[in-house]
Motif scaffolding. Sequence first.
Motif, PDB file in Angstrom:
ATOM      1  N   ASN A 155      -7.977   5.228   3.161  1.00 24.45           N
ATOM      2  CA  ASN A 155      -8.117   6.552   2.547  1.00 24.45           C
ATOM      3  C   ASN A 155      -9.529   6.703   1.994  1.00 24.45           C
ATOM      4  OD1 ASN A 155      -8.000   8.760   0.607  1.00 24.45           O
ATOM      5  ND2 ASN A 155      -5.790   8.646   0.839  1.00 24.45           N
ATOM      6  N   PRO A 156     -10.251   7.772   2.390  1.00 31.71           N
ATOM      7  CA  PRO A 156     -11.623   7.943   1.916  1.00 31.71           C
ATOM      8  C   PRO A 156     -11.744   8.014   0.391  1.00 31.71           C
ATOM      9  CG  PRO A 156     -11.173   9.414   3.750  1.00 31.71           C
ATOM     10  CD  PRO A 156      -9.865   8.823   3.346  1.00 31.71           C
ATOM     11  N   GLY A 157     -10.648   8.355  -0.287  1.00 28.88           N
ATOM     12  CA  GLY A 157     -10.673   8.420  -1.742  1.00 28.88           C
ATOM     13  C   GLY A 157     -10.663   7.056  -2.404  1.00 28.88           C
ATOM     14  N   GLY A 158     -10.474   6.000  -1.610  1.00 31.91           N
ATOM     15  CA  GLY A 158     -10.486   4.649  -2.159  1.00 31.91           C
ATOM     16  C   GLY A 158      -9.415   4.460  -3.210  1.00 31.91           C
ATOM     17  N   ASN A 168      -9.123   5.640  -6.017  1.00 30.55           N
ATOM     18  CA  ASN A 168      -8.747   6.829  -6.769  1.00 30.55           C
ATOM     19  C   ASN A 168      -7.406   7.381  -6.273  1.00 30.55           C
ATOM     20  OD1 ASN A 168     -11.076   6.897  -8.401  1.00 30.55           O
ATOM     21  ND2 ASN A 168     -12.246   7.917  -6.785  1.00 30.55           N
ATOM     22  N   GLU A 169      -7.010   6.950  -5.068  1.00 29.81           N
ATOM     23  CA  GLU A 169      -5.719   7.339  -4.505  1.00 29.81           C
ATOM     24  C   GLU A 169      -4.710   6.232  -4.773  1.00 29.81           C
ATOM     25  OE1 GLU A 169      -5.205  10.263  -3.283  1.00 29.81           O
ATOM     26  OE2 GLU A 169      -7.324  10.876  -3.380  1.00 29.81           O
ATOM     27  N   GLN A 170      -3.590   6.560  -5.395  1.00 29.97           N
ATOM     28  CA  GLN A 170      -2.616   5.556  -5.825  1.00 29.97           C
ATOM     29  C   GLN A 170      -2.096   4.709  -4.670  1.00 29.97           C
ATOM     30  OE1 GLN A 170      -2.044   4.565  -8.686  1.00 29.97           O
ATOM     31  NE2 GLN A 170      -0.043   3.558  -8.754  1.00 29.97           N
ATOM     32  N   GLU A 171      -1.763   5.353  -3.543  1.00 28.46           N
ATOM     33  CA  GLU A 171      -1.192   4.596  -2.431  1.00 28.46           C
ATOM     34  C   GLU A 171      -2.219   3.611  -1.861  1.00 28.46           C
ATOM     35  OE1 GLU A 171       1.970   3.301  -0.420  1.00 28.46           O
ATOM     36  OE2 GLU A 171       2.029   4.955  -1.864  1.00 28.46           O
ATOM     37  N   GLU A 172      -3.477   3.995  -1.822  1.00 28.14           N
ATOM     38  CA  GLU A 172      -4.529   3.081  -1.360  1.00 28.14           C
ATOM     39  C   GLU A 172      -4.669   1.900  -2.311  1.00 28.14           C
ATOM     40  OE1 GLU A 172      -7.904   1.855   1.110  1.00 28.14           O
ATOM     41  OE2 GLU A 172      -6.318   3.352   1.424  1.00 28.14           O
ATOM     42  N   LYS A 173      -4.595   2.170  -3.590  1.00 34.10           N
ATOM     43  CA  LYS A 173      -4.701   1.098  -4.584  1.00 34.10           C
ATOM     44  C   LYS A 173      -3.537   0.112  -4.445  1.00 34.10           C
ATOM     45  CE  LYS A 173      -6.059   2.315  -8.605  1.00 34.10           C
ATOM     46  NZ  LYS A 173      -6.119   2.920  -9.969  1.00 34.10           N
ATOM     47  N   ILE A 174      -2.333   0.646  -4.249  1.00 30.48           N
ATOM     48  CA  ILE A 174      -1.160  -0.207  -4.058  1.00 30.48           C
ATOM     49  C   ILE A 174      -1.330  -1.075  -2.814  1.00 30.48           C
ATOM     50  CG2 ILE A 174       1.302  -0.174  -3.464  1.00 30.48           C
ATOM     51  CD1 ILE A 174       1.490   2.399  -5.181  1.00 30.48           C
ATOM     52  N   SER A 175      -1.763  -0.457  -1.714  1.00 35.35           N
ATOM     53  CA  SER A 175      -1.907  -1.186  -0.460  1.00 35.35           C
ATOM     54  C   SER A 175      -2.918  -2.323  -0.590  1.00 35.35           C
ATOM     55  CB  SER A 175      -2.334  -0.233   0.655  1.00 35.35           C
ATOM     56  OG  SER A 175      -1.308   0.694   0.958  1.00 35.35           O
ATOM     57  N   ARG A 176      -4.060  -2.035  -1.170  1.00 35.47           N
ATOM     58  CA  ARG A 176      -5.076  -3.076  -1.314  1.00 35.47           C
ATOM     59  C   ARG A 176      -4.564  -4.230  -2.171  1.00 35.47           C
ATOM     60  NH1 ARG A 176     -10.857   0.066  -2.384  1.00 35.47           N
ATOM     61  NH2 ARG A 176     -10.822   1.411  -0.520  1.00 35.47           N
ATOM     62  N   ASN A 197     -15.930  -1.780   4.421  1.00 36.97           N
ATOM     63  CA  ASN A 197     -16.448  -2.433   5.622  1.00 36.97           C
ATOM     64  C   ASN A 197     -15.336  -3.011   6.487  1.00 36.97           C
ATOM     65  OD1 ASN A 197     -19.063  -1.823   4.960  1.00 36.97           O
ATOM     66  ND2 ASN A 197     -19.613  -3.864   4.252  1.00 36.97           N
ATOM     67  N   ALA A 198     -14.270  -3.485   5.847  1.00 33.71           N
ATOM     68  CA  ALA A 198     -13.138  -4.021   6.606  1.00 33.71           C
ATOM     69  C   ALA A 198     -12.521  -2.948   7.493  1.00 33.71           C
ATOM     70  CB  ALA A 198     -12.092  -4.599   5.657  1.00 33.71           C
ATOM     71  N   VAL A 199     -12.332  -1.738   6.929  1.00 25.54           N
ATOM     72  CA  VAL A 199     -11.752  -0.637   7.704  1.00 25.54           C
ATOM     73  C   VAL A 199     -12.731  -0.142   8.760  1.00 25.54           C
ATOM     74  CG1 VAL A 199     -10.848   1.711   7.562  1.00 25.54           C
ATOM     75  CG2 VAL A 199     -10.228   0.030   5.813  1.00 25.54           C
ATOM     76  N   THR A 200     -14.014  -0.065   8.395  1.00 23.22           N
ATOM     77  CA  THR A 200     -15.026   0.409   9.337  1.00 23.22           C
ATOM     78  C   THR A 200     -15.093  -0.483  10.572  1.00 23.22           C
ATOM     79  OG1 THR A 200     -16.351   1.364   7.554  1.00 23.22           O
ATOM     80  CG2 THR A 200     -17.480   0.963   9.634  1.00 23.22           C
ATOM     81  N   LYS A 201     -14.888  -1.776  10.404  1.00 22.36           N
ATOM     82  CA  LYS A 201     -14.894  -2.699  11.540  1.00 22.36           C
ATOM     83  C   LYS A 201     -13.795  -2.340  12.534  1.00 22.36           C
ATOM     84  CE  LYS A 201     -14.762  -7.664  12.651  1.00 22.36           C
ATOM     85  NZ  LYS A 201     -14.664  -9.031  12.101  1.00 22.36           N
ATOM     86  N   TYR A 202     -12.604  -1.998  12.033  1.00 20.80           N
ATOM     87  CA  TYR A 202     -11.518  -1.600  12.922  1.00 20.80           C
ATOM     88  C   TYR A 202     -11.845  -0.288  13.626  1.00 20.80           C
ATOM     89  CZ  TYR A 202      -8.272  -5.222  11.357  1.00 20.80           C
ATOM     90  OH  TYR A 202      -7.656  -6.429  11.119  1.00 20.80           O
ATOM     91  N   ALA A 254     -12.988  12.226  11.297  1.00 17.89           N
ATOM     92  CA  ALA A 254     -12.235  11.138  11.934  1.00 17.89           C
ATOM     93  C   ALA A 254     -11.788  10.100  10.910  1.00 17.89           C
ATOM     94  CB  ALA A 254     -13.085  10.491  13.022  1.00 17.89           C
ATOM     95  N   ARG A 255     -12.669   9.735   9.998  1.00 16.71           N
ATOM     96  CA  ARG A 255     -12.319   8.703   9.026  1.00 16.71           C
ATOM     97  C   ARG A 255     -11.273   9.178   8.019  1.00 16.71           C
ATOM     98  NH1 ARG A 255     -15.527   4.119   8.510  1.00 16.71           N
ATOM     99  NH2 ARG A 255     -13.928   3.528   6.995  1.00 16.71           N
ATOM    100  N   ALA A 256     -11.205  10.479   7.793  1.00 18.95           N
ATOM    101  CA  ALA A 256     -10.167  11.008   6.897  1.00 18.95           C
ATOM    102  C   ALA A 256      -8.773  10.769   7.473  1.00 18.95           C
ATOM    103  CB  ALA A 256     -10.388  12.496   6.657  1.00 18.95           C
ATOM    104  N   ASN A 257      -8.687  10.670   8.808  1.00 15.97           N
ATOM    105  CA  ASN A 257      -7.392  10.501   9.465  1.00 15.97           C
ATOM    106  C   ASN A 257      -7.127   9.067   9.924  1.00 15.97           C
ATOM    107  OD1 ASN A 257      -6.828  13.290   9.263  1.00 15.97           O
ATOM    108  ND2 ASN A 257      -8.029  13.705  11.105  1.00 15.97           N
ATOM    109  N   PHE A 258      -8.129   8.210   9.847  1.00 16.37           N
ATOM    110  CA  PHE A 258      -8.021   6.845  10.375  1.00 16.37           C
ATOM    111  C   PHE A 258      -7.456   5.895   9.321  1.00 16.37           C
ATOM    112  CE2 PHE A 258      -9.849   2.597  11.168  1.00 16.37           C
ATOM    113  CZ  PHE A 258      -9.394   2.380  12.465  1.00 16.37           C
ATOM    114  N   ARG A 259      -6.477   5.065   9.727  1.00 19.45           N
ATOM    115  CA  ARG A 259      -5.914   4.071   8.825  1.00 19.45           C
ATOM    116  C   ARG A 259      -5.712   2.742   9.565  1.00 19.45           C
ATOM    117  NH1 ARG A 259      -7.025   7.804   6.205  1.00 19.45           N
ATOM    118  NH2 ARG A 259      -5.868   8.826   4.523  1.00 19.45           N
ATOM    119  N   VAL A 260      -5.832   1.662   8.811  1.00 18.33           N
ATOM    120  CA  VAL A 260      -5.468   0.327   9.282  1.00 18.33           C
ATOM    121  C   VAL A 260      -4.169  -0.047   8.578  1.00 18.33           C
ATOM    122  CG1 VAL A 260      -6.124  -2.109   9.415  1.00 18.33           C
ATOM    123  CG2 VAL A 260      -7.882  -0.318   9.617  1.00 18.33           C
TER     124      VAL A 260
END
Length: 309
Positions: free
Chosen positions: A175-178, A180-188, A212-217, A261-267
Motif C-alpha cells: 500500500n503506497p500509504g505505508g 499510515n494504513e492499518q492493514e499494511e501495518k498489520i501485514s508488515r 524496496n522489497a515490494v519494488t523488487k517484485y 500501477a503501484r497503487a494497485n500492486f500488492r505482494v
Amino acid sequence: MDPVSASASHQSSLRFALRRLSAIKLGIGRSPSGSLGLSTKAVTMSTPSTNPQRAPWRDLLDSHLKQTSGYEFTIATIGYNAQQRPVPRLRTCGCRGFFPELELHPKGQDAMDEQVEGGGNPPIFESDMLSFTTDARMDKLTQLESSGHAIEAVFWLKGLMTQWRIKGTAYAIGNPGGENEQEEKISRNEIRKALRVKGDADTDIAKWTWENAVTKYFANHSPVARGSFQNPRPGQPRSLTPSQPGLKLGQKVLDLHDPIARANFRVVVIRPEEVERLDLNDQENCKRWNWTLMDGVDGSRWNEIEVWP
C-alpha cells in the motif's frame, strides 16, 4: 484411501478451519471498535525475530520448485455468498518463491539498478513464507481480511508426481500509504515475525526497507505485466467507463514507481502453519508426510509425521 488416514486428514483440516472461523465469529484478537488489536507503534527492522533454523520441509519444496519451470499454484480463500455463508474461492497464481528472496530476471535487475538506490535491498533476510503478487482491486484481499487471513495453497508438480499443500495465513504489502494504513501495518508486523537474518548480515538491517522489497517484485514483471495494474477495475462490465481516464488495457510501464500501477500492486506473503507432501512416484507404495507448526509463527518447532496416503 485408508479410513483412518482419511479421518485424520479431515480432522486436521477441520481443526484449521474452526480456528479461523472462530476468530471471525467471536472477534478474537480484535479491539472493541472491530479493528485488529495490534499495536500502532511503527514497525522497524532493527529487531527481527531470531529464528533457529529453516522449516524441515523448506529445502525439499524449494528444490522441487526449482526443478519445475513456470510453476503455479492454486490459491484458496474464504468468500461469502449473498446469504453471507462462507464459500471456497479458488484461482491459479504464479508462485514468486520464498519471501523476500525473489530471483530477478536480468532486465528486472537492470531496472532496479537504474531506478532504486543501491539496486535494492541487501540480501539479509530469508523465510519459509511463499509469495505471489496480485491486484489490490481483486476480491482475494478482501476475502483474506474478512476470514482471519486464512489461506491454502496447492502445488501439483506433475513432472515429480508430487503434491504440496500449504495451509496458513496470508498478508498483503505494498500500500503506497505505508504504515499510515492499518492493514499494511498489520501485514508488515505479521510477516516480520517469521523473517530470519542470514548469518551475521544483521549489520545491514538498517538498509533494508519494505518499499524496496515490494519494488523488487514489481520490477520482476515485464513492462506489459506492470501495465496490467493500470487496467480497468477487474470484474467490472466492459460497458462501464473506467473511473480514471488512464485505466486501459495494453499499457507498458517502465517506471518502477508509477503511481497508478503501484497503487494497485500488492505482494501477498503466505505464513505456513501446516504443510503436506504427497509422493505418487511409486503407485504401489505412495507416501505422504505432514508437518504442523507447534511453537508460534517463527518456525521454531515443527511436528513431522508420516501418514497413510
